[in-house]
Design an enzyme around this catalytic site. Structure first.
Site, PDB file in Angstrom:
ATOM      1  N   CYS A 189       0.865  -1.175   0.000  1.00  0.00           N
ATOM      2  CA  CYS A 189       0.000   0.000   0.000  1.00  0.00           C
ATOM      3  C   CYS A 189       0.907   1.231   0.000  1.00  0.00           C
ATOM      4  O   CYS A 189       2.072   1.154   0.366  1.00  0.00           O
ATOM      5  CB  CYS A 189      -0.926   0.000   1.208  1.00  0.00           C
ATOM      6  SG  CYS A 189      -0.101   0.278   2.760  1.00  0.00           S
TER       7      CYS A 189
ATOM      8  N   UNK B 126      -0.613   3.595   4.591  1.00  0.00           N
ATOM      9  CA  UNK B 126      -0.928   3.074   5.933  1.00  0.00           C
ATOM     10  C   UNK B 126       0.084   2.050   6.432  1.00  0.00           C
ATOM     11  O   UNK B 126       0.653   2.218   7.503  1.00  0.00           O
ATOM     12  CB  UNK B 126      -2.338   2.503   5.960  1.00  0.00           C
TER      13      UNK B 126
END
Length: 136
Positions: free
Chosen positions: A38, A41
């Site tokens: 990702c 996060u």
């Protein structure tokens, strides 16, 4: 038997890289790789991996970044026909361990993102048939 504390600590630091043993028979057709993760996060919580992704990954030839929302960071090893050979989790690894793994796998690291790749490394990490890790 007991080990001196500095030696014990040194061995513990090597544990993540020792947990992945390179199977050269399985990976003999490795041609390129990609890091899937990702964009924010997960990486923001993994400072070592984020440092690798933002600063070191752009230096590697035949290695790219693919952002996938919510994905844990993994190194995906691929053949010249884009067949997936192996997925290696990076979350528990330190930045220097990831760099060492890529070196062991035969990826070429440039001095800067724009630096040319020497002719002998254009196909790296691919190896000619019969080459072994020692030939790298």
């Amino acid at each position: 038997m007991w080990l001196p504390l500095p030696l014990l600590l040194g061995l513990l630091q090597l544990q993540p890289i020792l947990s992945y043993q390179i199977d050269w028979n399985k990976l003999e057709r490795i041609n390129r790789g990609k890091v899937e993760s990702c964009g924010g996060u997960q990486l923001n919580r993994l400072k070592e991996v984020k440092g690798f992704v933002t600063e070191d990954l752009p230096l590697y030839h035949n290695l790219e970044m693919k952002h996938i929302p919510g994905a844990d960071p993994e190194l995906v090893l691929i053949t010249s026909r884009y067949e997936e050979l192996e997925r290696i989790p990076l979350s528990d690894m330190k930045r220097d361990e990831i760099n060492q793994l890529l070196k062991d796998l035969g990826f070429y690291r440039k001095s800067s993102p724009d630096a040319p790749v020497p002719a002998e490394f254009k196909m790296a990490p691919a190896r000619a048939s019969g080459d072994t890790k020692e030939d790298l």
